[in-house]
Design a protein around this motif. Structure first.
Motif, PDB file in Angstrom:
ATOM      1  N   VAL A   1       3.589   4.049   3.675  1.00 36.71           N
ATOM      2  CA  VAL A   1       3.818   2.852   2.856  1.00 36.71           C
ATOM      3  C   VAL A   1       3.503   1.632   3.700  1.00 36.71           C
ATOM      4  CG1 VAL A   1       5.495   1.519   1.522  1.00 36.71           C
ATOM      5  CG2 VAL A   1       5.637   4.024   1.546  1.00 36.71           C
ATOM      6  N   GLY A   2       2.548   0.805   3.220  1.00 37.99           N
ATOM      7  CA  GLY A   2       2.217  -0.431   3.911  1.00 37.99           C
ATOM      8  C   GLY A   2       3.063  -1.568   3.384  1.00 37.99           C
ATOM      9  N   VAL A   3       3.744  -2.280   4.288  1.00 35.47           N
ATOM     10  CA  VAL A   3       4.723  -3.295   3.893  1.00 35.47           C
ATOM     11  C   VAL A   3       4.413  -4.632   4.547  1.00 35.47           C
ATOM     12  CG1 VAL A   3       7.168  -3.931   3.939  1.00 35.47           C
ATOM     13  CG2 VAL A   3       6.512  -1.544   3.599  1.00 35.47           C
TER      14      VAL A   3
ATOM     15  N   ASP B   1      -1.201  -6.237  11.214  1.00 38.05           N
ATOM     16  CA  ASP B   1      -1.581  -6.975  10.015  1.00 38.05           C
ATOM     17  C   ASP B   1      -2.104  -6.072   8.910  1.00 38.05           C
ATOM     18  OD1 ASP B   1      -3.971  -6.191  11.050  1.00 38.05           O
ATOM     19  OD2 ASP B   1      -4.778  -8.218  11.319  1.00 38.05           O
ATOM     20  N   GLY B   2      -2.067  -4.754   9.142  1.00 43.59           N
ATOM     21  CA  GLY B   2      -2.537  -3.821   8.135  1.00 43.59           C
ATOM     22  C   GLY B   2      -4.037  -3.702   8.060  1.00 43.59           C
ATOM     23  N   TRP B   3      -4.726  -4.689   8.648  1.00 40.88           N
ATOM     24  CA  TRP B   3      -6.184  -4.719   8.529  1.00 40.88           C
ATOM     25  C   TRP B   3      -6.842  -3.718   9.466  1.00 40.88           C
ATOM     26  CZ3 TRP B   3      -9.091  -6.230   4.860  1.00 40.88           C
ATOM     27  CH2 TRP B   3     -10.465  -6.411   5.060  1.00 40.88           C
ATOM     28  N   SER B   4      -6.133  -3.375  10.514  1.00 39.42           N
ATOM     29  CA  SER B   4      -6.716  -2.431  11.466  1.00 39.42           C
ATOM     30  C   SER B   4      -6.945  -1.077  10.829  1.00 39.42           C
ATOM     31  CB  SER B   4      -5.783  -2.275  12.681  1.00 39.42           C
ATOM     32  OG  SER B   4      -4.499  -1.822  12.251  1.00 39.42           O
ATOM     33  N   ALA B   5      -6.171  -0.778   9.791  1.00 36.19           N
ATOM     34  CA  ALA B   5      -6.361   0.469   9.066  1.00 36.19           C
ATOM     35  C   ALA B   5      -7.293   0.285   7.873  1.00 36.19           C
ATOM     36  CB  ALA B   5      -5.013   0.996   8.571  1.00 36.19           C
TER      37      ALA B   5
ATOM     38  N   VAL C   1       3.503  -3.706   8.557  1.00 36.27           N
ATOM     39  CA  VAL C   1       3.960  -2.471   9.173  1.00 36.27           C
ATOM     40  C   VAL C   1       3.684  -1.305   8.231  1.00 36.27           C
ATOM     41  CG1 VAL C   1       6.308  -2.507   8.250  1.00 36.27           C
ATOM     42  CG2 VAL C   1       5.887  -1.399  10.442  1.00 36.27           C
ATOM     43  N   PHE C   2       3.485  -0.114   8.812  1.00 36.06           N
ATOM     44  CA  PHE C   2       3.391   1.122   8.039  1.00 36.06           C
ATOM     45  C   PHE C   2       4.625   1.963   8.334  1.00 36.06           C
ATOM     46  CE2 PHE C   2      -1.067  -0.111   8.244  1.00 36.06           C
ATOM     47  CZ  PHE C   2      -1.491   0.138   6.951  1.00 36.06           C
ATOM     48  N   VAL C   3       5.287   2.455   7.294  1.00 33.54           N
ATOM     49  CA  VAL C   3       6.483   3.285   7.472  1.00 33.54           C
ATOM     50  C   VAL C   3       6.396   4.505   6.558  1.00 33.54           C
ATOM     51  CG1 VAL C   3       7.966   1.361   8.144  1.00 33.54           C
ATOM     52  CG2 VAL C   3       7.741   1.952   5.729  1.00 33.54           C
ATOM     53  N   ARG C   4       7.203   5.509   6.876  1.00 35.72           N
ATOM     54  CA  ARG C   4       7.271   6.687   6.029  1.00 35.72           C
ATOM     55  C   ARG C   4       8.089   6.391   4.774  1.00 35.72           C
ATOM     56  NH1 ARG C   4       3.351  10.362   7.204  1.00 35.72           N
ATOM     57  NH2 ARG C   4       3.392  11.003   9.404  1.00 35.72           N
ATOM     58  N   PRO C   5       7.766   7.028   3.620  1.00 40.50           N
ATOM     59  CA  PRO C   5       8.501   6.767   2.368  1.00 40.50           C
ATOM     60  C   PRO C   5       9.999   6.983   2.478  1.00 40.50           C
ATOM     61  CG  PRO C   5       6.485   8.000   1.922  1.00 40.50           C
ATOM     62  CD  PRO C   5       6.630   7.951   3.412  1.00 40.50           C
ATOM     63  N   ALA C   6      10.420   7.895   3.363  1.00 41.62           N
ATOM     64  CA  ALA C   6      11.846   8.184   3.492  1.00 41.62           C
ATOM     65  C   ALA C   6      12.631   6.981   4.005  1.00 41.62           C
ATOM     66  CB  ALA C   6      12.053   9.376   4.420  1.00 41.62           C
TER      67      ALA C   6
ATOM     68  N   PHE D   1       0.840  -1.192   0.000  1.00 40.98           N
ATOM     69  CA  PHE D   1       0.000   0.000   0.000  1.00 40.98           C
ATOM     70  C   PHE D   1       0.880   1.248   0.000  1.00 40.98           C
ATOM     71  CE2 PHE D   1      -1.744   3.456   2.586  1.00 40.98           C
ATOM     72  CZ  PHE D   1      -2.882   3.781   1.872  1.00 40.98           C
ATOM     73  N   ILE D   2       0.448   2.283  -0.753  1.00 41.95           N
ATOM     74  CA  ILE D   2       1.083   3.601  -0.703  1.00 41.95           C
ATOM     75  C   ILE D   2      -0.026   4.640  -0.732  1.00 41.95           C
ATOM     76  CG2 ILE D   2       2.655   5.231  -1.833  1.00 41.95           C
ATOM     77  CD1 ILE D   2       4.058   2.895  -3.136  1.00 41.95           C
ATOM     78  N   GLY D   3      -0.087   5.511   0.259  1.00 40.02           N
ATOM     79  CA  GLY D   3      -1.114   6.542   0.247  1.00 40.02           C
ATOM     80  C   GLY D   3      -1.412   7.100   1.622  1.00 40.02           C
ATOM     81  N   GLN D   4      -2.563   7.789   1.713  1.00 40.44           N
ATOM     82  CA  GLN D   4      -3.013   8.401   2.958  1.00 40.44           C
ATOM     83  C   GLN D   4      -3.703   7.351   3.835  1.00 40.44           C
ATOM     84  OE1 GLN D   4      -2.478  11.661   3.623  1.00 40.44           O
ATOM     85  NE2 GLN D   4      -1.632  12.193   1.605  1.00 40.44           N
ATOM     86  N   THR D   5      -3.621   7.549   5.128  1.00 42.00           N
ATOM     87  CA  THR D   5      -4.284   6.645   6.079  1.00 42.00           C
ATOM     88  C   THR D   5      -5.155   7.458   7.034  1.00 42.00           C
ATOM     89  OG1 THR D   5      -2.506   6.767   7.716  1.00 42.00           O
ATOM     90  CG2 THR D   5      -2.300   5.087   5.985  1.00 42.00           C
TER      91      THR D   5
END
Length: 223
Positions: free
Chosen positions: A172-174, A184-188, A199-204, A160-164
């Motif tokens: 970025v969802g990885v 697990d990404g599903w909570s979002a 995990v969600f991380v910043r693009p940098a 995933f790449i985008g706003q949350t």
């Protein structure tokens, strides 16, 4: 004194500056002018002028046996070449654009190019190439991911790449290759993987590319 002069050569389809030897005979000059203007030797009528346009004729170069220097030619004069029988050559046709607008070769849509059986468009359609070919069935490879955090490299797949909704900004969802994640990404409500590898991380903090498989070297003491 040099025997080379700089002259402008003008014909219905060409205009160029040439360096010509004054010792050339008019017959030899005509042979050169055929290569320059495309007008056959037998069709050429050559005249010498002080300039372009409708400047008066200084001399008619009509004696094939005489050298060019016989006519007192000077630098930057103009030699005009007229085709006395254009029906036997292409003279004037290269600069005639009267038929271009309605010619299928110059169609703005390109669909009329199929009129020509040897066109690239017709070839592609016959052989099912490019956009005329069947749709690809190969799956699009998912982008590989490597964390750039100092002292720690973790690899995975970008999901995933985008706003949350949980935080502002771009995320970025990885999905990690190893169980080193936080959710697990599903909570979002975005993607769903095993709880320990998402995990969600910043693009940098992300580097995307085609990374080679990591090899693990074991020492004898670790076996």
């Amino acid at each position: 004194m040099t025997s080379i002069v700089k002259l402008f050569v003008v014909s219905p389809d060409t205009r160029s500056e040439r360096r010509l030897d004054l010792h050339l005979t008019i017959e030899q000059l005509k042979a050169k002018l055929e290569l320059i203007t495309g007008i056959p030797v037998q069709n050429q009528k050559i005249s010498l002028h002080n300039g372009d346009g409708d400047s008066p004729v200084v001399a008619q170069l009509d004696d094939d046996a005489k050298p060019l220097g016989y006519y007192s030619v000077r630098d930057f004069q103009t030699i005009k070449v007229v085709d006395t029988n254009p029906s036997t050559s292409f003279t004037g046709q290269l600069s005639d654009v009267s038929q271009v607008e309605n010619h299928p070769l110059f169609s703005t849509t390109g669909s009329d190019c199929l009129y020509f059986k040897d066109s690239v468009l017709a070839y592609k359609q016959r052989h099912k190439v490019g956009r005329f070919g069947p749709p690809s069935t190969e799956p699009t490879p998912e982008p590989a991911f490597e964390s750039t955090e100092p002292g720690l490299n973790k690899r995975g797949t970008v999901r995933f790449i985008g706003q949350t909704e949980f935080a502002a900004g771009l995320w970025v969802g990885v999905e990690y290759d190893e169980p080193m994640g936080k959710n697990d990404g599903w909570s979002a409500g975005i993607f769903h993987v095993a709880r320990t590898i998402g995990v969600f991380v910043r693009p940098a903090k992300v580097a995307v590319g085609d990374f080679p498989v990591e090899e693990i070297d074991f020492d004898d003491e670790e076996i």
